[in-house]
Design a protein around this motif. Structure first.
Motif, PDB file in Angstrom:
ATOM      1  N   ILE A  17     -11.572 -40.904   9.948  1.00  0.00           N
ATOM      2  CA  ILE A  17     -12.820 -41.380  10.554  1.00  0.00           C
ATOM      3  C   ILE A  17     -13.112 -40.619  11.845  1.00  0.00           C
ATOM      4  N   LEU A  18     -12.078 -40.420  12.663  1.00  0.00           N
ATOM      5  CA  LEU A  18     -12.258 -39.725  13.933  1.00  0.00           C
ATOM      6  C   LEU A  18     -12.704 -38.282  13.716  1.00  0.00           C
ATOM      7  N   PHE A  19     -12.048 -37.570  12.798  1.00  0.00           N
ATOM      8  CA  PHE A  19     -12.430 -36.193  12.506  1.00  0.00           C
ATOM      9  C   PHE A  19     -13.833 -36.125  11.900  1.00  0.00           C
ATOM     10  N   VAL A 185      -8.888 -32.661  17.744  1.00  0.00           N
ATOM     11  CA  VAL A 185     -10.243 -33.197  17.925  1.00  0.00           C
ATOM     12  C   VAL A 185     -10.889 -32.603  19.175  1.00  0.00           C
ATOM     13  N   SER A 186     -10.101 -32.456  20.250  1.00  0.00           N
ATOM     14  CA  SER A 186     -10.628 -31.854  21.483  1.00  0.00           C
ATOM     15  C   SER A 186     -11.084 -30.418  21.227  1.00  0.00           C
ATOM     16  N   ALA A 187     -10.312 -29.664  20.429  1.00  0.00           N
ATOM     17  CA  ALA A 187     -10.689 -28.293  20.090  1.00  0.00           C
ATOM     18  C   ALA A 187     -11.969 -28.273  19.269  1.00  0.00           C
ATOM     19  N   LEU A 188     -12.106 -29.233  18.373  1.00  0.00           N
ATOM     20  CA  LEU A 188     -13.316 -29.320  17.546  1.00  0.00           C
ATOM     21  C   LEU A 188     -14.545 -29.606  18.405  1.00  0.00           C
ATOM     22  N   ILE A 189     -14.409 -30.570  19.307  1.00  0.00           N
ATOM     23  CA  ILE A 189     -15.539 -30.944  20.161  1.00  0.00           C
ATOM     24  C   ILE A 189     -15.865 -29.840  21.159  1.00  0.00           C
ATOM     25  N   ALA A 190     -14.862 -29.048  21.546  1.00  0.00           N
ATOM     26  CA  ALA A 190     -15.089 -27.938  22.484  1.00  0.00           C
ATOM     27  C   ALA A 190     -16.056 -26.898  21.920  1.00  0.00           C
TER      28      ALA A 190
END
Length: 223
Positions: A17-19, A185-190
């Motif tokens: 869900i988070l991803f 997730v932080s890398a994805l949002i970056a």
């Protein structure tokens, strides 16, 4: 301390869900700016979910506090649980400006003058030329989170003094899967180079913290 904790089916579901949520934010950022702005706007879905998960952490901490009291756990454990309950409740309230926009409450003169968004919260205050949000909730908090997610397990495992402090105060610590997912997730949002990108990051951290407090790493008393 377990180095690689078993990942439950429920955790797999929550990680998915988070991803999915973060990936959807990235998709909107790259394909539909109008929809992205709605997605991350003030009092939008992302901000409300952030507040909800932070409030959830506070409720879990209150539950732990009552359980510790029933089980006769050390007072230091109860102090930690009470402190966490207060801090995360405060963070949840700050996130939605204590319901100001929800209940259409006008800011006082102090906040109209000193808050950069004219809202009733502390994290957007400006003292002189110093932004409280930038100083505390960005610089200091980021440093604390980096230590918590990347170094806390190592420090507890390798440094006797810190290990004793952890056993004494029983601060919920992340399992390895929590830290790995938060990094990914932080890398994805970056990859989102747009305003309000931090809103998605805040929601992700709140989500992970809720999972950590529900099922934290276990610490053995023996070295």
């Amino acid at each position: 301390m377990n180095r690689l904790a078993r990942i439950t089916k429920l955790e797999y579901f929550f990680f998915f869900i988070l991803f999915a949520f973060s990936g959807y934010g990235l998709f909107l950022a790259k394909t539909d700016l109008a929809a992205y702005r709605i997605f991350v706007q003030e009092d939008g879905l992302v901000e409300n979910l952030t507040s909800l998960f932070l409030f959830g952490v506070s409720m879990v901490s209150i539950y732990r506090l009552t359980e510790y009291k029933k089980a006769g756990k050390p007072a230091t454990w109860m102090i930690t649980a009470a402190t966490m309950a207060f801090l995360f409740f405060f963070a949840a309230g700050e996130e939605i400006s204590w319901g100001q926009r929800i209940f259409d409450i006008q800011s006082s003169e102090f906040f109209l003058e000193h808050n950069k968004q004219a809202e009733t919260n502390l994290h957007n205050l400006v003292v002189g030329e110093t932004s409280i949000n930038k100083l505390i909730f960005s610089q200091i908090l980021v440093s604390v989170l980096v230590i918590y997610f990347l170094l806390s397990r190592v420090l507890v495992a390798k440094v006797g003094f810190i290990r004793k402090l952890e056993i004494t105060f029983h601060v919920p610590l992340p399992k390895i899967q929590h830290s790995v997912v938060m990094i990914l997730v932080s890398a994805l949002i970056a990859l989102i180079q747009l305003p309000k990108q931090p809103e998605l990051l805040e929601m992700s951290f709140a989500f992970i913290f809720f999972m950590i407090f529900m099922n934290p790493a276990t610490i053995e008393k023996q070295d």
